[in-house]
Design a protein around this motif. Structure first.
Motif, mmCIF file in Angstrom:
data_model
loop_
_atom_site.group_PDB
_atom_site.id
_atom_site.type_symbol
_atom_site.label_atom_id
_atom_site.label_comp_id
_atom_site.label_asym_id
_atom_site.label_seq_id
_atom_site.Cartn_x
_atom_site.Cartn_y
_atom_site.Cartn_z
ATOM 1 N N ALA A 6 0.830 -1.203 0.000
ATOM 2 C CA ALA A 6 0.000 0.000 0.000
ATOM 3 C C ALA A 6 0.865 1.253 0.000
ATOM 4 C CB ALA A 6 -0.928 -0.009 1.211
ATOM 5 N N ALA A 7 1.970 1.210 0.736
ATOM 6 C CA ALA A 7 2.885 2.359 0.770
ATOM 7 C C ALA A 7 3.517 2.582 -0.606
ATOM 8 C CB ALA A 7 3.976 2.139 1.816
ATOM 9 N N ILE A 8 3.858 1.497 -1.295
ATOM 10 C CA ILE A 8 4.431 1.618 -2.641
ATOM 11 C C ILE A 8 3.406 2.246 -3.581
ATOM 12 C CG2 ILE A 8 5.251 0.334 -4.649
ATOM 13 C CD1 ILE A 8 6.504 -1.666 -2.697
ATOM 14 N N ARG A 9 2.161 1.807 -3.488
ATOM 15 C CA ARG A 9 1.113 2.378 -4.342
ATOM 16 C C ARG A 9 0.913 3.872 -4.045
ATOM 17 N NH1 ARG A 9 -1.665 -1.333 -7.369
ATOM 18 N NH2 ARG A 9 -1.561 -3.485 -6.675
ATOM 19 N N ASP A 10 0.942 4.237 -2.768
ATOM 20 C CA ASP A 10 0.815 5.661 -2.401
ATOM 21 C C ASP A 10 1.996 6.462 -2.936
ATOM 22 O OD1 ASP A 10 -1.560 5.162 -1.110
ATOM 23 O OD2 ASP A 10 -0.664 5.069 0.902
ATOM 24 N N ASP A 11 3.205 5.907 -2.805
ATOM 25 C CA ASP A 11 4.392 6.588 -3.326
ATOM 26 C C ASP A 11 4.324 6.717 -4.846
ATOM 27 O OD1 ASP A 11 5.289 6.737 -0.737
ATOM 28 O OD2 ASP A 11 6.833 5.180 -0.958
ATOM 29 N N THR A 14 2.036 9.602 -5.658
ATOM 30 C CA THR A 14 2.740 10.863 -5.387
ATOM 31 C C THR A 14 3.743 11.169 -6.495
ATOM 32 O OG1 THR A 14 2.520 10.453 -3.013
ATOM 33 C CG2 THR A 14 4.137 12.089 -3.688
ATOM 34 N N ALA A 15 4.487 10.153 -6.923
ATOM 35 C CA ALA A 15 5.477 10.342 -7.988
ATOM 36 C C ALA A 15 4.803 10.698 -9.314
ATOM 37 C CB ALA A 15 6.320 9.084 -8.150
ATOM 38 N N MET A 16 3.649 10.094 -9.573
ATOM 39 C CA MET A 16 2.931 10.401 -10.814
ATOM 40 C C MET A 16 2.442 11.849 -10.805
ATOM 41 S SD MET A 16 0.868 6.818 -11.288
ATOM 42 C CE MET A 16 -0.103 7.297 -12.684
ATOM 43 N N THR A 24 8.384 6.883 -10.804
ATOM 44 C CA THR A 24 7.169 6.278 -11.339
ATOM 45 C C THR A 24 7.487 4.966 -12.050
ATOM 46 O OG1 THR A 24 6.124 8.432 -11.609
ATOM 47 C CG2 THR A 24 5.201 6.621 -12.876
ATOM 48 N N GLY A 25 8.444 5.002 -12.950
ATOM 49 C CA GLY A 25 8.810 3.796 -13.700
ATOM 50 C C GLY A 25 9.362 2.704 -12.803
ATOM 51 N N THR A 26 10.186 3.089 -11.843
ATOM 52 C CA THR A 26 10.796 2.119 -10.941
ATOM 53 C C THR A 26 9.746 1.443 -10.063
ATOM 54 O OG1 THR A 26 12.825 3.430 -10.906
ATOM 55 C CG2 THR A 26 12.544 1.813 -9.155
ATOM 56 N N LEU A 27 8.829 2.236 -9.511
ATOM 57 C CA LEU A 27 7.798 1.649 -8.653
ATOM 58 C C LEU A 27 6.845 0.772 -9.451
ATOM 59 C CD1 LEU A 27 7.037 4.547 -6.158
ATOM 60 C CD2 LEU A 27 8.516 2.556 -5.860
ATOM 61 N N VAL A 87 15.878 3.743 -5.337
ATOM 62 C CA VAL A 87 14.437 3.926 -5.118
ATOM 63 C C VAL A 87 13.849 2.659 -4.499
ATOM 64 C CG1 VAL A 87 12.207 4.211 -6.271
ATOM 65 C CG2 VAL A 87 14.137 5.656 -6.929
ATOM 66 N N MET A 88 14.214 1.509 -5.022
ATOM 67 C CA MET A 88 13.675 0.242 -4.511
ATOM 68 C C MET A 88 14.199 -0.072 -3.114
ATOM 69 S SD MET A 88 13.779 -2.229 -7.799
ATOM 70 C CE MET A 88 12.941 -1.829 -9.311
ATOM 71 N N ALA A 89 15.433 0.320 -2.839
ATOM 72 C CA ALA A 89 16.048 0.015 -1.539
ATOM 73 C C ALA A 89 15.336 0.706 -0.384
ATOM 74 C CB ALA A 89 17.524 0.399 -1.567
ATOM 75 N N ARG A 90 14.523 1.710 -0.676
ATOM 76 C CA ARG A 90 13.750 2.389 0.377
ATOM 77 C C ARG A 90 12.845 1.419 1.122
ATOM 78 N NH1 ARG A 90 10.986 7.174 -3.117
ATOM 79 N NH2 ARG A 90 12.882 7.985 -4.070
#
Length: 154
Positions: A6-11, A14-16, A24-27, A87-90
């Motif tokens: 859910a946090a990834i989707r929220d991020d 936000t990025a979009m 955006t692409g990475t997530l 970005v993914m390491a977050r």
């Protein structure tokens, strides 16, 4: 849905909105990898441990790709791969420092020593790695953990 997903989707939202194409692409790639893992075999929601494995695998892929690009003189592509890995390491747990890693390895060696009744050797590395990997729970790279165990047992 897990809290982290859910946090990834929220991020991602936000990025979009911020028009941050890298994030955006990475997530999106990360969510795709998670969904592929969820639907492979029998469909199931990922546990936190499985989620960490997927994220760690994706970060590792980016790191390996960056090394290959650097070796071949493609520094701009290597920089992009490293940025994606950051970005993914977050979403990974904080990585253990050298002292913490050595303490974890010492605990694992002591546990194996109690089981065997004797000091473990390199032949017992698998047993020590199994315990150390479980204790690290994604907070240490496998390569780093293996090197620390090997150094301790040698």
């Amino acid at each position: 849905m897990s809290e982290v997903k859910a946090a990834i989707r929220d991020d991602l939202k936000t990025a979009m909105k911020a028009k941050d194409t890298l994030v955006t692409g990475t997530l999106r790639m990360l969510l795709s990898a998670i969904q592929a893992e969820e639907t492979s075999g029998t469909a199931h929601a990922l546990t936190d441990e499985e989620f960490l494995k997927v994220v760690a695998r994706e970060v590792k892929k980016r790191g390996e790709a960056a090394e290959i690009f650097t070796e071949n003189g493609r520094d701009e592509l290597a920089a992009k791969e490293r940025a994606e890995a950051d970005v993914m390491a977050r979403y990974l747990p904080q990585q253990l420092g050298d002292d913490e890693l050595n303490a974890l390895v010492d605990d694992a060696v002591a546990q194996v020593k109690d089981e065997l009744g004797d000091d473990p050797t390199v032949r017992n590395m698998g047993q020590v790695m199994k315990i150390a990997t479980a204790k690290a729970a994604g907070a240490a790279d496998g390569k780093r953990l293996s090197a620390a165990v090997k150094a301790r047992l040698a």
